[in-house]
Design an enzyme around this catalytic site. Structure first.
Site, PDB file in Angstrom:
ATOM      1  CE1 TYR A   1      -9.960  10.429  32.236  1.00 11.98           C
ATOM      2  CE2 TYR A   1      -9.317   8.544  33.558  1.00 11.98           C
ATOM      3  CZ  TYR A   1     -10.053   9.072  32.517  1.00 11.98           C
ATOM      4  OH  TYR A   1     -10.849   8.258  31.772  1.00 11.98           O
TER       5      TYR A   1
ATOM      6  N   GLY B   1       2.875 -13.274  -8.825  1.00 14.81           N
ATOM      7  CA  GLY B   1       4.319 -13.136  -8.996  1.00 14.81           C
ATOM      8  C   GLY B   1       4.749 -11.680  -9.144  1.00 14.81           C
TER       9      GLY B   1
ATOM     10  CE  LYS C   1      -1.205  13.388  29.677  1.00 14.94           C
ATOM     11  NZ  LYS C   1      -2.652  13.229  29.752  1.00 14.94           N
TER      12      LYS C   1
ATOM     13  CG  LEU D   1       6.805  -5.140  -6.363  1.00 16.76           C
ATOM     14  CD1 LEU D   1       7.225  -6.470  -7.009  1.00 16.76           C
ATOM     15  CD2 LEU D   1       5.670  -4.499  -7.156  1.00 16.76           C
TER      16      LEU D   1
ATOM     17  CG  ASP E   1       9.995  -8.110   1.811  1.00 16.49           C
ATOM     18  OD1 ASP E   1      10.678  -7.524   0.952  1.00 16.49           O
ATOM     19  OD2 ASP E   1       9.748  -9.332   1.763  1.00 16.49           O
TER      20      ASP E   1
ATOM     21  NE  ARG F   1       8.347 -17.473   4.445  1.00 17.85           N
ATOM     22  CZ  ARG F   1       9.384 -17.206   3.638  1.00 17.85           C
ATOM     23  NH1 ARG F   1      10.584 -17.670   3.934  1.00 17.85           N
ATOM     24  NH2 ARG F   1       9.209 -16.479   2.561  1.00 17.85           N
TER      25      ARG F   1
HETATM   26  C1  UD1 Z   1      12.445 -12.369  -5.066  1.00 17.90           C
HETATM   27  C2  UD1 Z   1      13.179 -12.429  -6.404  1.00 17.90           C
HETATM   28  C3  UD1 Z   1      14.537 -13.085  -6.165  1.00 17.90           C
HETATM   29  C4  UD1 Z   1      15.315 -12.313  -5.130  1.00 17.90           C
HETATM   30  C5  UD1 Z   1      14.516 -12.174  -3.851  1.00 17.90           C
HETATM   31  C6  UD1 Z   1      15.212 -11.232  -2.917  1.00 17.90           C
HETATM   32  C7  UD1 Z   1      11.525 -12.704  -8.153  1.00 17.90           C
HETATM   33  C8  UD1 Z   1      10.825 -13.663  -9.037  1.00 17.90           C
HETATM   34  N1  UD1 Z   1      12.406 -13.223  -7.328  1.00 17.90           N
HETATM   35  O1  UD1 Z   1      12.177 -13.687  -4.647  1.00 17.90           O
HETATM   36  O2  UD1 Z   1      15.275 -13.122  -7.371  1.00 17.90           O
HETATM   37  O3  UD1 Z   1      16.550 -12.956  -4.867  1.00 17.90           O
HETATM   38  O4  UD1 Z   1      13.217 -11.643  -4.108  1.00 17.90           O
HETATM   39  O5  UD1 Z   1      14.578 -11.215  -1.671  1.00 17.90           O
HETATM   40  O6  UD1 Z   1      11.273 -11.517  -8.229  1.00 17.90           O
HETATM   41  N2  UD1 Z   1       5.075  -9.566  -4.366  1.00 17.90           N
HETATM   42  C9  UD1 Z   1       3.896  -8.999  -4.775  1.00 17.90           C
HETATM   43  N3  UD1 Z   1       3.067  -9.721  -5.565  1.00 17.90           N
HETATM   44  C10 UD1 Z   1       3.358 -10.973  -5.970  1.00 17.90           C
HETATM   45  C11 UD1 Z   1       4.572 -11.546  -5.552  1.00 17.90           C
HETATM   46  C12 UD1 Z   1       5.404 -10.808  -4.747  1.00 17.90           C
HETATM   47  O7  UD1 Z   1       3.598  -7.855  -4.436  1.00 17.90           O
HETATM   48  O8  UD1 Z   1       2.535 -11.556  -6.702  1.00 17.90           O
HETATM   49  C13 UD1 Z   1       5.985  -8.781  -3.506  1.00 17.90           C
HETATM   50  C14 UD1 Z   1       6.115  -9.356  -2.132  1.00 17.90           C
HETATM   51  O9  UD1 Z   1       5.205  -8.731  -1.234  1.00 17.90           O
HETATM   52  C15 UD1 Z   1       7.546  -8.974  -1.776  1.00 17.90           C
HETATM   53  C16 UD1 Z   1       8.259  -8.977  -3.102  1.00 17.90           C
HETATM   54  O10 UD1 Z   1       7.264  -8.837  -4.076  1.00 17.90           O
HETATM   55  O11 UD1 Z   1       7.612  -7.673  -1.222  1.00 17.90           O
HETATM   56  C17 UD1 Z   1       9.086 -10.224  -3.335  1.00 17.90           C
HETATM   57  O12 UD1 Z   1       8.263 -11.357  -3.340  1.00 17.90           O
HETATM   58  P1  UD1 Z   1       8.776 -12.737  -2.739  1.00 17.90           P
HETATM   59  O13 UD1 Z   1       7.714 -13.739  -2.907  1.00 17.90           O
HETATM   60  O14 UD1 Z   1       9.317 -12.517  -1.378  1.00 17.90           O
HETATM   61  O15 UD1 Z   1       9.954 -13.081  -3.742  1.00 17.90           O
HETATM   62  P2  UD1 Z   1      11.161 -14.053  -3.447  1.00 17.90           P
HETATM   63  O16 UD1 Z   1      10.727 -15.434  -3.698  1.00 17.90           O
HETATM   64  O17 UD1 Z   1      11.759 -13.735  -2.160  1.00 17.90           O
HETATM   65 MG    MG Z   2      11.167 -12.713  -0.351  1.00 23.60          MG
END
Ligand code: UD1
Ligand code: MG
Length: 475
Positions: free
Chosen positions: A372, A81, A336, A9, A106, A16
Site C-alpha cells: 500500500y 400489533g 490478506k 414480522l 427476532d 430494549r
Molecule cells: C408475542 C405473542 C405471544 C408470544 C410471544 C413469543 C402476540 C399478540 N403475542 O408477544 O403470544 O408468546 O410473542 O415471543 O402475537 N411485530 C410487528 N408489528 C407489530 C407488533 C409486532 O411487526 O405491530 C413483530 C415484532 O417485531 C416481533 C413480533 O412481531 O418480531 C412479536 O412482537 P412482540 O411485541 O415481541 O410480541 P410479544 O409481546 O413478545
Molecule cells: Mg417479543
C-alpha cells in the site's frame, strides 16, 4: 405438499436493545437475526414470502436476497400489533392458497424441520397450528389454553391473563401456521380491546374455535423459539447457535479439543478430519479442507484452507486468502488477498497481502509485502520455490520469479529474475579490532570521569549518589 407462504414480522423497534439499528439486524453467528429466519424459510421451500418491516428499516429489505429469497417487503407504518402486521404482510402476497406460516424476525433459532412439522397440521386439515413450548419461566409469553380434552381453545396474552391462566406453563412461541382461507376469514374479526390496545394475532385462535375450526398445537424445545429483546438474550442466542454449529461440525468429523472456545459462522465449512485447537475464531466465508490443522488462537475470515495445511498458532487469515494443499502459515503471520501455493511456508511473523506465493516457496521470518502506498494496493508475485530471506520488505508491485533468492534484510523494489539472488541492503563492513579498541577507550574515559566525581564526593556528597550520577554520564 400444498402451497406454502410465509410472513416474517420484523417491524418492532426493539427499544430494549438500546441501539440505533433495528433489532432484527443484530447478528448471531455472523449474520442478522432476521436472516437466520429467512434462511430457514428458504430451506422449507416457501413459495412466497412477505417481510413486514417498520418505517426507516430499509436495510432489512435486502436480507432476503442473501439467502435466495425474493421477499415482498411490506412496511407497517404504525405498530398496531401482530394481527395488524400479518394483515399488512398478507396484502403484499398475491392471494396465497394452502398454508401461511407466520414467523418472528427476532426468533433466529427456529429450524426448518420444526416449521415444516407445523405446516403438516394445516395439510392434515387444521385451520390453525400453534407452535408451543413448556417452560418454567412463562412470564411475558402468551399462554396456550386447552380444554379438559386437551383441545386448544385460546391464547391469552400475559397482560390479559387471570391468575389461573398465568399459572399455565405451555406458552406460545409466536410461530403459527394458518390455512390461507381461514386466515383471510379470521384476520378482519380481530379487535384491539385488550390491555395493550393492540391487534393480537393470537386472538385468531379463540375466533377459530368459536367457528368450529380445528386448532392444533405442536410442541418444540424452548431453546428453539427464544425471542431476543435485549443484548443479554442476544448473547444467549449466540451461545445456543454456537453449540448447534459446533455439534454439527463435530458430528461431521471435525475434532475440536475445546469446542466451547471455538467460534463459528453460519457458513463455516469444515471438512472431516480437520483439527481445530482451542480459541479459534471463524468469521464469514471460511472453508477448510480435510486434514488441515488450525492451531490455537487463530482468526480466519473469507479464507480457503487447503487439505493438510497447518495454520497458526496465532495466525490471522483475512479475506481473499487461499492456501494450497499442505501450505503452512505459522505464528503471528497475517495474510490478506493472498494465494499461497502447495507446500509453501510462511512460518513466522510476516505480513503477506495482495500477493501470490508459488508452490514450495519459503517466506522467511519477518517478511513484509509493502502493498500500500497510501492510495492504491499493489501485488507482490513470488514464484514457485523462491526463497525470501528473513526480515525482507518486498515493495509492491514487484515480482520475485521462480526459484530466486532474496537475501535477508533486503528491501526489494525491482523485479528479480528466476534463479537469481537479490541483495538490497547495506554492504557489510568489518573493522578488525574496532570493538576492542572502542571498549578500552570508553572504559578509560569512564575511569577518568569517575575519579573526577570522587573528588567532588570528597567535598561532602554521599558516595552512592555520586556513583549513580557517574553511571548516568557514561550512558
Ligand atoms: C408475542 C405473542 C405471544 C408470544 C410471544 C413469543 C402476540 C399478540 N403475542 O408477544 O403470544 O408468546 O410473542 O415471543 O402475537 N411485530 C410487528 N408489528 C407489530 C407488533 C409486532 O411487526 O405491530 C413483530 C415484532 O417485531 C416481533 C413480533 O412481531 O418480531 C412479536 O412482537 P412482540 O411485541 O415481541 O410480541 P410479544 O409481546 O413478545
Ligand atoms: Mg417479543
Amino acid at each position: 405438499m400444498t402451497e406454502l407462504s410465509c410472513i416474517v414480522l420484523a417491524a418492532g423497534k426493539g427499544t430494549r436493545m438500546k441501539s440505533d439499528r433495528p433489532k432484527v439486524m443484530h447478528q448471531i453467528a455472523g449474520r442478522p437475526l432476521v436472516t437466520h429466519v429467512l434462511a430457514s424459510v428458504a430451506e422449507i421451500g416457501a413459495r412466497e414470502v412477505a417481510l413486514v418491516i417498520g418505517p426507516d428499516m430499509a436495510e432489512i429489505a435486502a436480507e432476503g436476497e442473501k439467502v435466495g429469497l425474493a421477499c415482498k417487503v411490506a412496511v407497517q407504518q404504525e405498530r398496531l400489533g401482530t394481527g395488524d402486521a400479518v394483515r399488512i404482510g398478507l396484502m403484499a402476497l398475491p392471494r396465497p392458497s394452502g398454508t401461511v406460516i407466520v414467523l418472528f424476525g427476532d426468533t433466529p433459532l427456529i429450524t426448518p424441520g420444526t416449521i415444516a412439522n407445523l405446516a403438516r397440521h394445516i395439510e392434515a386439515g387444521a385451520s390453525i397450528a400453534v407452535l408451543g413450548f413448556e417452560t418454567g419461566r412463562p412470564t411475558g409469553y402468551g399462554r396456550i389454553l386447552r380444554d379438559a380434552q386437551g383441545q386448544v381453545v385460546a391464547i391469552r396474552e400475559e397482560n390479559d391473563a387471570s391468575p389461573e391462566e398465568k399459572a399455565v406453563t405451555f406458552c406460545n412461541s409466536g410461530v403459527m401456521a394458518f390455512n390461507a382461507e381461514a386466515l383471510r376469514e379470521l384476520l378482519p374479526l380481530i379487535g384491539n380491546d385488550n390491555a395493550k390496545g393492540e391487534y393480537y394475532l393470537t386472538d385468531a385462535v379463540a375466533l377459530a374455535v368459536e367457528r368450529g375450526m380445528a386448532v392444533r398445537a405442536q410442541t418444540c424445545d424452548e431453546s428453539e423459539v427464544q425471542g431476543i429483546n435485549n443484548r443479554l438474550e442476544l448473547s444467549r442466542a449466540e451461545t445456543l447457535m454456537q453449540v448447534r454449529l459446533r455439534e454439527a461440525a463435530m458430528l461431521a468429523g471435525v475434532t475440536m479439543q475445546a469446542p466451547e472456545t471455538v467460534f463459528l459462522t453460519f457458513d463455516t465449512q469444515l471438512a472431516a478430519d480437520v483439527l481445530i485447537e482451542p480459541n479459534v475464531v471463524f468469521g464469514p466465508g471460511v472453508t477448510v479442507e480435510s486434514g488441515a490443522v488450525i492451531h490455537a488462537f487463530s482468526h480466519l475470515e473469507g479464507t480457503h484452507v487447503g487439505a493438510g495445511c497447518h495454520v497458526g498458532p496465532f495466525a490471522r487469515l483475512r479475506p481473499g486468502t487461499r492456501l494450497g494443499p499442505k501450505a503452512k502459515v505459522g505464528n503471528f503471520v497475517e495474510t490478506k488477498n493472498a494465494r499461497v501455493g502447495e507446500r509453501a511456508k510462511i512460518n513466522h511473523l510476516s505480513y503477506v497481502g495482495d500477493a501470490r506465493v508459488g508452490e514450495n516457496a519459503n517466506i522467511g521470518a519477518g517478511t513484509i509485502t509493502c502493498n500500500y502506498d497510501g492510495f492504491d494496493k499493489h501485488m507482490t508475485d513470488i514464484g514457485a520455490g523462491a526463497f525470501i530471506g528473513s526480515n525482507s520488505a518486498l515493495v509492491a508491485p514487484v515480482t520475485i520469479a521462480d526459484g530466486a533468492y532474496v537475501g535477508s534484510g533486503s528491501v526489494v523494489t525491482r523485479d528479480v529474475e528466476a534463479g537469481a539472488l537479490a541483495l538490497a541492503r547495506g554492504v557489510q563492513v568489518v573493522k578488525p579490532g574496532w570493538a576492542t579498541r572502542f571498549r578500552a577507550e570508553k572504559a578509560a574515559a569512564k575511569a577518568k570521569s569517575a575519579n573526577g566525581a570522587a573528588g567532588e564526593a570528597g567535598e561532602g556528597r554521599p558516595a552512592g549518589d555520586t556513583l549513580v550520577k557517574a553511571g548516568g554520564q557514561a550512558d
